[in-house]
Design a protein around this motif. Structure first.
Motif, mmCIF file in Angstrom:
data_model
loop_
_atom_site.group_PDB
_atom_site.id
_atom_site.type_symbol
_atom_site.label_atom_id
_atom_site.label_comp_id
_atom_site.label_asym_id
_atom_site.label_seq_id
_atom_site.Cartn_x
_atom_site.Cartn_y
_atom_site.Cartn_z
ATOM 1 N N LYS A 319 0.841 -1.201 0.000
ATOM 2 C CA LYS A 319 0.000 0.000 0.000
ATOM 3 C C LYS A 319 0.879 1.256 0.000
ATOM 4 O O LYS A 319 0.603 2.216 -0.721
ATOM 5 N N SER A 320 1.950 1.225 0.802
ATOM 6 C CA SER A 320 2.772 2.435 0.884
ATOM 7 C C SER A 320 3.588 2.618 -0.398
ATOM 8 O O SER A 320 3.819 3.745 -0.828
ATOM 9 N N ARG A 322 2.476 1.897 -3.312
ATOM 10 C CA ARG A 322 1.478 2.476 -4.228
ATOM 11 C C ARG A 322 1.426 3.994 -4.064
ATOM 12 O O ARG A 322 1.452 4.739 -5.051
ATOM 13 N N SER A 323 1.346 4.436 -2.806
ATOM 14 C CA SER A 323 1.254 5.888 -2.547
ATOM 15 C C SER A 323 2.532 6.591 -2.990
ATOM 16 O O SER A 323 2.485 7.632 -3.646
ATOM 17 N N LEU A 324 3.663 5.992 -2.634
ATOM 18 C CA LEU A 324 4.953 6.605 -2.938
ATOM 19 C C LEU A 324 5.124 6.786 -4.448
ATOM 20 O O LEU A 324 5.493 7.857 -4.926
ATOM 21 N N CYS A 326 2.789 6.733 -6.835
ATOM 22 C CA CYS A 326 1.787 7.654 -7.381
ATOM 23 C C CYS A 326 2.198 9.099 -7.104
ATOM 24 O O CYS A 326 2.230 9.935 -8.012
ATOM 25 N N ASP A 327 2.539 9.386 -5.839
ATOM 26 C CA ASP A 327 2.871 10.770 -5.484
ATOM 27 C C ASP A 327 4.093 11.269 -6.247
ATOM 28 O O ASP A 327 4.166 12.439 -6.602
ATOM 29 N N GLN A 330 2.927 11.676 -10.192
ATOM 30 C CA GLN A 330 1.630 12.264 -10.537
ATOM 31 C C GLN A 330 1.797 13.613 -11.240
ATOM 32 O O GLN A 330 1.070 13.943 -12.170
ATOM 33 N N SER A 339 -3.458 8.338 -10.322
ATOM 34 C CA SER A 339 -4.083 8.191 -8.998
ATOM 35 C C SER A 339 -4.677 6.786 -8.782
ATOM 36 O O SER A 339 -4.832 6.342 -7.644
ATOM 37 N N LYS A 342 -2.729 4.399 -6.503
ATOM 38 C CA LYS A 342 -2.904 4.554 -5.051
ATOM 39 C C LYS A 342 -4.187 3.872 -4.574
ATOM 40 O O LYS A 342 -4.247 3.322 -3.481
ATOM 41 N N GLU A 343 -5.199 3.916 -5.414
ATOM 42 C CA GLU A 343 -6.515 3.402 -4.976
ATOM 43 C C GLU A 343 -6.626 1.880 -5.116
ATOM 44 O O GLU A 343 -7.434 1.253 -4.428
#
Ligand code: PLP
Length: 398
Positions: A319-320, A322-324, A326-327, A330, A339, A342-343
Protein backbone atom coordinates in the motif's frame (compact mmCIF):
# COMPACT_ATOMS: atom_id res chain seq x y z
CA UNK A 1 7.86 -39.04 -33.09
CA UNK A 2 9.10 -35.78 -31.63
CA UNK A 3 10.20 -34.41 -35.00
CA UNK A 4 6.59 -33.31 -35.57
CA UNK A 5 6.67 -30.92 -32.60
CA UNK A 6 7.27 -27.18 -33.02
CA UNK A 7 8.94 -25.23 -30.22
CA UNK A 8 6.54 -23.26 -28.03
CA UNK A 9 7.25 -19.52 -27.81
CA UNK A 10 8.65 -18.54 -24.44
CA UNK A 11 6.14 -16.97 -22.02
CA UNK A 12 6.60 -13.17 -22.31
CA UNK A 13 7.03 -12.76 -18.53
CA UNK A 14 9.69 -15.49 -18.44
CA UNK A 15 11.37 -13.85 -21.44
CA UNK A 16 11.46 -10.57 -19.57
CA UNK A 17 12.93 -12.30 -16.50
CA UNK A 18 15.72 -13.76 -18.62
CA UNK A 19 16.48 -10.36 -20.18
CA UNK A 20 16.48 -8.78 -16.71
CA UNK A 21 18.95 -11.36 -15.38
CA UNK A 22 21.27 -10.79 -18.34
CA UNK A 23 21.22 -6.97 -17.86
CA UNK A 24 24.45 -5.91 -16.17
CA UNK A 25 23.31 -2.45 -15.02
CA UNK A 26 23.32 -2.29 -11.20
CA UNK A 27 20.40 0.16 -11.12
CA UNK A 28 18.06 -2.17 -13.11
CA UNK A 29 14.54 -2.72 -11.72
CA UNK A 30 12.21 -5.69 -12.30
CA UNK A 31 8.54 -4.71 -12.17
CA UNK A 32 7.46 -7.66 -14.31
CA UNK A 33 7.75 -10.80 -12.23
CA UNK A 34 4.64 -11.78 -10.23
CA UNK A 35 6.10 -12.55 -6.81
CA UNK A 36 6.30 -10.45 -3.65
CA UNK A 37 9.60 -8.75 -2.87
CA UNK A 38 10.51 -7.00 0.36
CA UNK A 39 12.15 -3.59 0.64
CA UNK A 40 15.53 -5.21 -0.11
CA UNK A 41 14.24 -6.86 -3.27
CA UNK A 42 14.16 -10.37 -1.78
CA UNK A 43 11.32 -12.89 -1.84
CA UNK A 44 11.79 -14.18 1.72
CA UNK A 45 10.53 -17.30 3.47
CA UNK A 46 8.06 -15.94 6.05
CA UNK A 47 9.32 -16.27 9.64
CA UNK A 48 6.23 -18.15 10.84
CA UNK A 49 6.73 -20.60 7.98
CA UNK A 50 10.42 -21.04 8.90
CA UNK A 51 9.46 -21.82 12.51
CA UNK A 52 6.85 -24.32 11.35
CA UNK A 53 9.41 -25.87 9.02
CA UNK A 54 11.86 -26.40 11.90
CA UNK A 55 9.11 -28.06 13.98
CA UNK A 56 8.04 -30.23 11.08
CA UNK A 57 11.60 -31.52 10.67
CA UNK A 58 11.31 -32.98 14.18
CA UNK A 59 7.70 -34.07 14.08
CA UNK A 60 7.38 -35.61 10.64
CA UNK A 61 7.74 -39.37 10.99
CA UNK A 62 6.74 -40.54 7.53
CA UNK A 63 6.74 -39.51 3.91
CA UNK A 64 4.15 -42.13 3.06
CA UNK A 65 1.31 -41.34 0.63
CA UNK A 66 -1.36 -39.04 1.97
CA UNK A 67 -4.28 -39.60 -0.42
CA UNK A 68 -5.91 -37.58 -3.18
CA UNK A 69 -7.52 -35.02 -0.85
CA UNK A 70 -4.20 -34.18 0.82
CA UNK A 71 -4.03 -33.31 4.51
CA UNK A 72 -7.49 -33.33 6.20
CA UNK A 73 -6.39 -30.84 8.86
CA UNK A 74 -5.16 -28.42 6.17
CA UNK A 75 -8.47 -28.80 4.31
CA UNK A 76 -10.42 -27.91 7.44
CA UNK A 77 -8.22 -24.94 8.30
CA UNK A 78 -8.39 -23.53 4.78
CA UNK A 79 -12.18 -23.45 5.05
CA UNK A 80 -11.82 -21.39 8.24
CA UNK A 81 -9.43 -19.04 6.47
CA UNK A 82 -11.63 -18.57 3.42
CA UNK A 83 -14.95 -18.13 5.21
CA UNK A 84 -13.98 -17.13 8.76
CA UNK A 85 -14.35 -19.68 11.56
CA UNK A 86 -17.93 -18.65 12.41
CA UNK A 87 -19.47 -18.78 8.93
CA UNK A 88 -22.76 -20.70 8.77
CA UNK A 89 -21.66 -22.63 5.66
CA UNK A 90 -19.07 -24.49 7.75
CA UNK A 91 -21.70 -26.38 9.75
CA UNK A 92 -24.05 -26.92 6.79
CA UNK A 93 -22.28 -29.99 5.37
CA UNK A 94 -22.62 -28.33 1.94
CA UNK A 95 -18.98 -27.22 1.66
CA UNK A 96 -16.01 -29.49 0.92
CA UNK A 97 -12.42 -28.66 0.12
CA UNK A 98 -9.45 -30.70 -1.07
CA UNK A 99 -5.80 -29.79 -1.28
CA UNK A 100 -4.44 -29.05 -4.75
CA UNK A 101 -1.02 -28.27 -6.28
CA UNK A 102 -1.18 -24.48 -5.93
CA UNK A 103 -3.95 -22.18 -7.08
CA UNK A 104 -3.25 -23.31 -10.65
CA UNK A 105 -3.82 -26.98 -9.80
CA UNK A 106 -6.96 -25.99 -7.90
CA UNK A 107 -8.34 -24.09 -10.89
CA UNK A 108 -7.66 -27.04 -13.16
CA UNK A 109 -9.26 -29.65 -10.86
CA UNK A 110 -12.26 -27.35 -10.37
CA UNK A 111 -12.62 -26.88 -14.12
CA UNK A 112 -12.38 -30.62 -14.80
CA UNK A 113 -15.08 -31.40 -12.22
CA UNK A 114 -17.39 -28.70 -13.60
CA UNK A 115 -16.89 -30.06 -17.14
CA UNK A 116 -17.69 -33.58 -15.88
CA UNK A 117 -20.86 -32.28 -14.23
CA UNK A 118 -22.01 -30.17 -17.13
CA UNK A 119 -19.97 -30.59 -20.34
CA UNK A 120 -21.95 -27.89 -22.11
CA UNK A 121 -21.05 -25.24 -19.48
CA UNK A 122 -19.25 -22.20 -20.80
CA UNK A 123 -16.86 -20.14 -18.73
CA UNK A 124 -17.15 -16.35 -18.74
CA UNK A 125 -13.90 -14.54 -17.97
CA UNK A 126 -13.47 -10.80 -17.40
CA UNK A 127 -11.24 -8.86 -19.79
CA UNK A 128 -8.46 -8.60 -18.91
CA UNK A 129 -7.67 -11.49 -16.63
CA UNK A 130 -4.57 -13.39 -15.48
CA UNK A 131 -3.33 -14.69 -18.88
CA UNK A 132 -2.86 -18.25 -17.58
CA UNK A 133 -6.58 -18.51 -16.79
CA UNK A 134 -7.32 -19.18 -20.45
CA UNK A 135 -5.03 -22.20 -21.10
CA UNK A 136 -5.50 -23.55 -17.57
CA UNK A 137 -9.30 -23.52 -17.65
CA UNK A 138 -9.86 -23.73 -21.40
CA UNK A 139 -7.94 -26.99 -21.72
CA UNK A 140 -10.31 -28.66 -19.26
CA UNK A 141 -12.86 -28.41 -22.06
CA UNK A 142 -14.66 -25.13 -21.42
CA UNK A 143 -15.74 -22.88 -24.21
CA UNK A 144 -14.42 -19.50 -23.03
CA UNK A 145 -16.63 -16.42 -23.31
CA UNK A 146 -15.58 -12.90 -22.32
CA UNK A 147 -17.23 -10.12 -20.38
CA UNK A 148 -15.81 -6.57 -20.12
CA UNK A 149 -14.18 -5.86 -16.78
CA UNK A 150 -11.74 -2.98 -16.95
CA UNK A 151 -11.62 0.29 -18.84
CA UNK A 152 -8.02 1.26 -19.63
CA UNK A 153 -8.90 4.87 -20.46
CA UNK A 154 -10.38 5.63 -17.03
CA UNK A 155 -8.31 2.94 -15.24
CA UNK A 156 -11.47 1.75 -13.50
CA UNK A 157 -13.81 -1.24 -13.56
CA UNK A 158 -16.32 -0.85 -16.36
CA UNK A 159 -19.23 -1.60 -14.02
CA UNK A 160 -22.07 -0.86 -16.39
CA UNK A 161 -20.68 -2.92 -19.30
CA UNK A 162 -19.79 -5.77 -16.94
CA UNK A 163 -23.29 -5.97 -15.44
CA UNK A 164 -24.91 -5.68 -18.88
CA UNK A 165 -22.84 -8.62 -20.13
CA UNK A 166 -23.46 -10.74 -17.02
CA UNK A 167 -27.18 -10.15 -17.43
CA UNK A 168 -26.99 -12.25 -20.61
CA UNK A 169 -25.16 -15.25 -19.08
CA UNK A 170 -27.43 -18.30 -19.28
CA UNK A 171 -28.25 -20.72 -16.46
CA UNK A 172 -25.59 -23.35 -15.82
CA UNK A 173 -22.66 -21.31 -17.21
CA UNK A 174 -19.73 -20.41 -14.94
CA UNK A 175 -18.51 -16.85 -14.29
CA UNK A 176 -14.89 -16.41 -13.22
CA UNK A 177 -14.36 -13.72 -10.56
CA UNK A 178 -11.17 -12.66 -8.78
CA UNK A 179 -11.62 -12.84 -4.99
CA UNK A 180 -9.42 -9.79 -4.36
CA UNK A 181 -6.27 -8.02 -5.62
CA UNK A 182 -7.30 -8.49 -9.24
CA UNK A 183 -4.46 -9.65 -11.48
CA UNK A 184 -3.51 -7.75 -13.65
CA UNK A 185 -5.53 -4.59 -12.92
CA UNK A 186 -5.52 -4.22 -9.12
CA UNK A 187 -9.14 -3.04 -9.47
CA UNK A 188 -11.39 -5.00 -7.10
CA UNK A 189 -15.16 -5.30 -7.12
CA UNK A 190 -16.86 -3.09 -4.53
CA UNK A 191 -19.16 -4.76 -1.99
CA UNK A 192 -22.08 -3.34 -3.93
CA UNK A 193 -20.83 -4.92 -7.18
CA UNK A 194 -20.33 -8.28 -5.45
CA UNK A 195 -23.90 -8.06 -4.15
CA UNK A 196 -25.24 -7.20 -7.60
CA UNK A 197 -23.40 -10.14 -9.19
CA UNK A 198 -24.86 -12.46 -6.53
CA UNK A 199 -28.35 -11.09 -7.35
CA UNK A 200 -27.71 -11.79 -11.04
CA UNK A 201 -26.37 -15.30 -10.32
CA UNK A 202 -29.60 -16.09 -8.43
CA UNK A 203 -31.79 -14.52 -11.07
CA UNK A 204 -30.01 -16.04 -14.10
CA UNK A 205 -28.82 -19.33 -12.59
CA UNK A 206 -25.12 -18.97 -13.44
CA UNK A 207 -22.48 -20.19 -10.99
CA UNK A 208 -19.47 -18.13 -9.87
CA UNK A 209 -15.98 -19.66 -9.91
CA UNK A 210 -13.93 -17.47 -7.57
CA UNK A 211 -10.15 -17.45 -7.90
CA UNK A 212 -8.63 -16.13 -4.69
CA UNK A 213 -4.83 -16.05 -4.84
CA UNK A 214 -4.11 -12.96 -2.71
CA UNK A 215 -6.29 -13.13 0.43
CA UNK A 216 -4.81 -10.77 3.03
CA UNK A 217 -2.92 -8.57 0.60
CA UNK A 218 -5.75 -6.20 -0.31
CA UNK A 219 -7.73 -4.81 2.63
CA UNK A 220 -7.03 -7.60 5.15
CA UNK A 221 -7.77 -11.32 5.60
CA UNK A 222 -11.45 -10.95 6.52
CA UNK A 223 -12.14 -7.93 4.31
CA UNK A 224 -10.70 -9.72 1.26
CA UNK A 225 -13.13 -12.59 1.85
CA UNK A 226 -16.23 -10.41 1.49
CA UNK A 227 -17.31 -11.67 -1.94
CA UNK A 228 -16.91 -15.41 -1.30
CA UNK A 229 -18.38 -15.20 2.22
CA UNK A 230 -21.44 -13.33 1.03
CA UNK A 231 -21.91 -15.66 -1.96
CA UNK A 232 -21.49 -18.72 0.28
CA UNK A 233 -24.44 -17.43 2.32
CA UNK A 234 -26.66 -16.59 -0.60
CA UNK A 235 -25.97 -18.97 -3.49
CA UNK A 236 -26.84 -22.66 -3.76
CA UNK A 237 -23.60 -23.53 -5.59
CA UNK A 238 -20.15 -21.97 -5.67
CA UNK A 239 -16.60 -23.04 -6.60
CA UNK A 240 -13.50 -21.42 -5.07
CA UNK A 241 -9.88 -21.99 -6.12
CA UNK A 242 -7.44 -20.64 -3.54
CA UNK A 243 -3.68 -20.41 -3.25
CA UNK A 244 -1.16 -20.13 -0.40
CA UNK A 245 1.60 -19.10 -2.82
CA UNK A 246 1.40 -15.38 -2.04
CA UNK A 247 -0.08 -15.04 1.44
CA UNK A 248 2.20 -17.75 2.91
CA UNK A 249 5.06 -17.16 0.45
CA UNK A 250 4.94 -20.86 -0.48
CA UNK A 251 5.18 -20.41 -4.24
CA UNK A 252 7.35 -23.44 -5.09
CA UNK A 253 5.68 -25.72 -2.54
CA UNK A 254 2.53 -25.75 -4.71
CA UNK A 255 -0.04 -25.30 -1.96
CA UNK A 256 -3.64 -24.58 -2.89
CA UNK A 257 -7.22 -25.76 -2.45
CA UNK A 258 -10.32 -26.36 -4.46
CA UNK A 259 -13.54 -25.76 -2.54
CA UNK A 260 -17.04 -26.69 -3.65
CA UNK A 261 -20.36 -25.57 -2.23
CA UNK A 262 -23.23 -27.80 -3.35
CA UNK A 263 -26.98 -27.58 -2.76
CA UNK A 264 -27.02 -30.49 -0.31
CA UNK A 265 -24.44 -32.32 1.86
CA UNK A 266 -25.01 -35.46 -0.24
CA UNK A 267 -24.16 -33.56 -3.43
CA UNK A 268 -21.08 -32.05 -1.78
CA UNK A 269 -19.82 -35.56 -0.98
CA UNK A 270 -20.35 -36.64 -4.58
CA UNK A 271 -18.57 -33.53 -5.95
CA UNK A 272 -15.56 -34.10 -3.73
CA UNK A 273 -15.36 -37.77 -4.79
CA UNK A 274 -15.27 -36.53 -8.39
CA UNK A 275 -12.53 -34.02 -7.50
CA UNK A 276 -10.45 -36.82 -5.96
CA UNK A 277 -10.90 -39.04 -9.00
CA UNK A 278 -9.92 -36.06 -11.19
CA UNK A 279 -6.77 -35.57 -9.12
CA UNK A 280 -6.04 -39.30 -9.40
CA UNK A 281 -6.24 -39.07 -13.18
CA UNK A 282 -3.82 -36.11 -13.42
CA UNK A 283 -1.21 -36.04 -10.61
CA UNK A 284 -2.66 -38.56 -8.13
CA UNK A 285 -1.84 -36.66 -4.93
CA UNK A 286 -0.84 -33.12 -4.03
CA UNK A 287 2.59 -32.36 -2.50
CA UNK A 288 2.47 -32.47 1.30
CA UNK A 289 5.13 -30.09 2.62
CA UNK A 290 3.46 -26.69 2.07
CA UNK A 291 0.08 -27.85 3.33
CA UNK A 292 1.59 -29.32 6.51
CA UNK A 293 3.24 -25.95 7.16
CA UNK A 294 0.02 -24.02 6.58
CA UNK A 295 -1.99 -26.27 8.87
CA UNK A 296 0.71 -25.99 11.54
CA UNK A 297 0.75 -22.18 11.30
CA UNK A 298 -3.04 -21.86 11.32
CA UNK A 299 -3.44 -24.40 14.11
CA UNK A 300 -1.09 -22.73 16.60
CA UNK A 301 -2.34 -19.43 18.10
CA UNK A 302 1.13 -17.94 18.46
CA UNK A 303 2.36 -18.95 15.03
CA UNK A 304 -0.87 -17.79 13.47
CA UNK A 305 -0.54 -14.36 15.11
CA UNK A 306 3.08 -14.20 13.91
CA UNK A 307 2.04 -15.04 10.34
CA UNK A 308 -0.83 -12.56 10.40
CA UNK A 309 1.52 -9.79 11.54
CA UNK A 310 3.94 -10.62 8.72
CA UNK A 311 1.12 -10.72 6.20
CA UNK A 312 -0.18 -7.38 7.44
CA UNK A 313 3.30 -5.84 7.10
CA UNK A 314 3.44 -7.15 3.54
CA UNK A 315 0.04 -5.67 2.77
CA UNK A 316 0.98 -2.31 4.24
CA UNK A 317 4.27 -2.23 2.34
CA UNK A 318 2.43 -2.74 -0.94
CA UNK A 319 0.00 0.00 0.00
CA UNK A 320 2.77 2.43 0.88
CA UNK A 321 4.68 1.68 -2.35
CA UNK A 322 1.48 2.48 -4.23
CA UNK A 323 1.25 5.89 -2.55
CA UNK A 324 4.95 6.61 -2.94
CA UNK A 325 5.02 5.81 -6.65
CA UNK A 326 1.79 7.65 -7.38
CA UNK A 327 2.87 10.77 -5.48
CA UNK A 328 6.27 10.87 -7.14
CA UNK A 329 5.04 10.61 -10.76
CA UNK A 330 1.63 12.26 -10.54
CA UNK A 331 3.03 15.68 -11.37
CA UNK A 332 4.35 14.86 -14.86
CA UNK A 333 4.70 16.90 -18.03
CA UNK A 334 2.45 14.54 -19.99
CA UNK A 335 -0.41 15.36 -17.61
CA UNK A 336 -1.02 11.64 -17.03
CA UNK A 337 -3.14 10.69 -14.04
CA UNK A 338 -1.70 7.86 -11.94
CA UNK A 339 -4.08 8.19 -9.00
CA UNK A 340 -5.54 4.73 -9.73
CA UNK A 341 -2.25 3.19 -8.54
CA UNK A 342 -2.90 4.55 -5.05
CA UNK A 343 -6.52 3.40 -4.98
CA UNK A 344 -6.04 -0.13 -6.31
CA UNK A 345 -5.23 -3.27 -4.30
CA UNK A 346 -2.59 -5.96 -4.07
CA UNK A 347 0.52 -6.36 -6.17
CA UNK A 348 -0.53 -5.14 -9.61
CA UNK A 349 -1.70 -2.08 -11.56
CA UNK A 350 -1.45 -0.94 -15.14
CA UNK A 351 0.74 2.08 -15.87
CA UNK A 352 -1.08 2.79 -19.14
CA UNK A 353 2.00 4.25 -20.87
CA UNK A 354 2.80 3.66 -24.56
CA UNK A 355 4.82 0.78 -26.01
CA UNK A 356 7.52 3.30 -26.97
CA UNK A 357 7.74 4.64 -23.41
CA UNK A 358 7.91 1.08 -22.11
CA UNK A 359 10.77 0.29 -24.47
CA UNK A 360 12.67 3.44 -23.46
CA UNK A 361 12.32 2.50 -19.79
CA UNK A 362 13.89 -0.87 -20.56
CA UNK A 363 16.55 0.20 -23.06
CA UNK A 364 17.71 3.45 -21.46
CA UNK A 365 17.03 2.83 -17.78
CA UNK A 366 16.97 -0.96 -17.28
CA UNK A 367 13.38 -0.89 -15.96
CA UNK A 368 11.57 -4.07 -16.98
CA UNK A 369 7.78 -4.01 -17.38
CA UNK A 370 5.56 -6.46 -19.32
CA UNK A 371 3.98 -5.23 -22.55
CA UNK A 372 0.50 -4.84 -21.03
CA UNK A 373 2.15 -2.16 -18.78
CA UNK A 374 1.21 -4.20 -15.69
CA UNK A 375 3.64 -3.40 -12.89
CA UNK A 376 4.30 -5.35 -9.70
CA UNK A 377 4.33 -2.74 -6.92
CA UNK A 378 6.45 -5.09 -4.80
CA UNK A 379 9.35 -4.33 -7.16
CA UNK A 380 9.33 -0.74 -5.88
CA UNK A 381 11.42 -0.09 -2.76
CA UNK A 382 13.03 2.72 -0.78
CA UNK A 383 16.31 2.26 -2.65
CA UNK A 384 14.94 2.42 -6.18
CA UNK A 385 11.96 4.78 -5.92
CA UNK A 386 13.95 7.93 -6.78
CA UNK A 387 15.62 6.35 -9.80
CA UNK A 388 12.33 4.79 -10.91
CA UNK A 389 10.28 7.97 -10.65
CA UNK A 390 12.98 10.14 -12.27
CA UNK A 391 13.27 7.68 -15.16
CA UNK A 392 9.51 7.65 -15.60
CA UNK A 393 9.26 11.43 -15.50
CA UNK A 394 11.99 11.65 -18.16
CA UNK A 395 10.21 9.19 -20.42
CA UNK A 396 6.84 10.91 -19.91
CA UNK A 397 8.34 14.26 -20.99
CA UNK A 398 8.79 13.36 -24.64
C1 PLP B 1 -5.06 -14.60 -10.31
C2 PLP B 1 -4.19 -15.77 -10.03
N1 PLP B 1 -4.75 -16.96 -9.83
C3 PLP B 1 -4.02 -18.05 -9.55
C4 PLP B 1 -2.65 -17.97 -9.47
C5 PLP B 1 -1.91 -19.27 -9.24
O1 PLP B 1 -1.06 -19.30 -8.21
P1 PLP B 1 -0.21 -20.61 -7.87
O2 PLP B 1 -0.55 -21.67 -8.84
O3 PLP B 1 1.21 -20.19 -7.97
O4 PLP B 1 -0.63 -20.96 -6.48
C6 PLP B 1 -2.02 -16.75 -9.66
C7 PLP B 1 -0.55 -16.65 -9.59
O5 PLP B 1 0.06 -15.72 -10.00
C8 PLP B 1 -2.81 -15.61 -9.93
O6 PLP B 1 -2.27 -14.41 -10.11
Amino acid sequence: MFESLKPVAIDPILGLMIAFKADTRSEKIDLGVGVYQDDRGRTPVMEAVKIAEARLMDLEMTKSYQGMAGDPDYNQRILGLLFGDQHSILSSGRVKSIQAPGGSGALRVGAEVICRARPESRLWVGVPTWPNHIPLLGSAGFEIKEYPYYDMASQKINGQAMMDALRSVPAGDMVLLHGCCHNPTGADLSHEQWDQIADLALERGFIPLIDTAYQGLGDGLDEDGYGMRMMAERLPELVIASSCSKNFGLYRERTGSITFIAETPEQADIVVSQAMSTARSIYSMPPAHGALLVSMVLGDDQLRAHWQAELEATRLRLKSMRSLLCDSIQNNEAGMDFSHIKEQKGMFSFLGITAMQLERLREEFGIYIVSSTRINLAGVNSNNIDYLSQSMLTVLKS
